[in-house]
Scaffold this motif. Structure first.
Motif, short mmCIF file in Angstrom:
data_model
loop_
_atom_site.label_atom_id
_atom_site.label_comp_id
_atom_site.label_asym_id
_atom_site.label_seq_id
_atom_site.Cartn_x
_atom_site.Cartn_y
_atom_site.Cartn_z
N GLU A 51 73.63 14.17 -13.85
CA GLU A 51 72.87 13.94 -12.62
C GLU A 51 73.69 14.35 -11.40
OE1 GLU A 51 71.81 9.81 -12.88
OE2 GLU A 51 70.15 10.23 -14.27
N GLU A 52 75.00 14.10 -11.43
CA GLU A 52 75.86 14.39 -10.29
C GLU A 52 76.32 15.84 -10.24
OE1 GLU A 52 79.06 11.59 -10.68
OE2 GLU A 52 77.74 9.87 -10.32
N ASN A 53 76.48 16.49 -11.40
CA ASN A 53 77.11 17.80 -11.45
C ASN A 53 76.23 18.94 -11.93
OD1 ASN A 53 80.13 17.18 -10.87
ND2 ASN A 53 79.45 15.58 -12.28
N GLN B 145 74.99 10.30 -16.36
CA GLN B 145 75.45 10.14 -14.98
C GLN B 145 76.15 11.41 -14.50
OE1 GLN B 145 77.91 6.74 -14.21
NE2 GLN B 145 78.44 7.44 -12.16
N TRP B 146 77.03 11.96 -15.34
CA TRP B 146 77.76 13.17 -14.95
C TRP B 146 76.79 14.33 -14.73
CZ3 TRP B 146 78.52 18.17 -16.37
CH2 TRP B 146 79.61 18.83 -15.80
#
Length: 115
Positions: free
Chosen positions: A95-97, A92-93
């Motif tokens: 994908e976002e960052n 998740q991290w």
């Protein structure tokens, strides 16, 4: 936050910590390699243990290096500590960052399933 946990081989010490700083600074190949290792590696702990706020991790690594040293010398393949990063948190991290690395991971997983 990317949760990670470490414990000594004798289970005398265990802790959870935030692995996000490692993911911010690591190159793409290192992250891909971590994923290939099942999100389990002492590299993350080694890279963070000297930082402020990671004193518990520093103590855990120090304990493993001193108290479990004899067993490790007898069998160099024996891991004195084990560290695991939460795959859902990391994915998740990323994908976002760091979407470029998330895309590389996705490709890697797709190729592994097809091959």
């Amino acid at each position: 936050m990317i949760r990670a946990s470490c414990h000594t081989a004798d289970n005398a010490l265990a802790l959870e910590f935030d692995a996000t700083p490692w993911f911010r600074e690591a190159d793409g190949q290192s992250i891909l390699h971590l994923a290939e290792q099942g999100w389990s590696s002492v590299w993350v702990a080694d890279a963070l243990e000297a930082r402020p706020g990671y004193e518990g991790l520093h103590r855990l690594i120090g304990y493993a290096a001193t108290r479990l040293r004899d067993e490790a010398l007898e069998d160099p393949t024996w891991a004195t500590i084990e560290c695991v990063v939460s795959q859902p948190d990391a994915t998740q991290w990323l994908e976002e960052n760091r979407p470029e690395i998330a895309l590389m991971l996705h490709r890697q997983q797709t190729e592994a399933q097809a091959g």
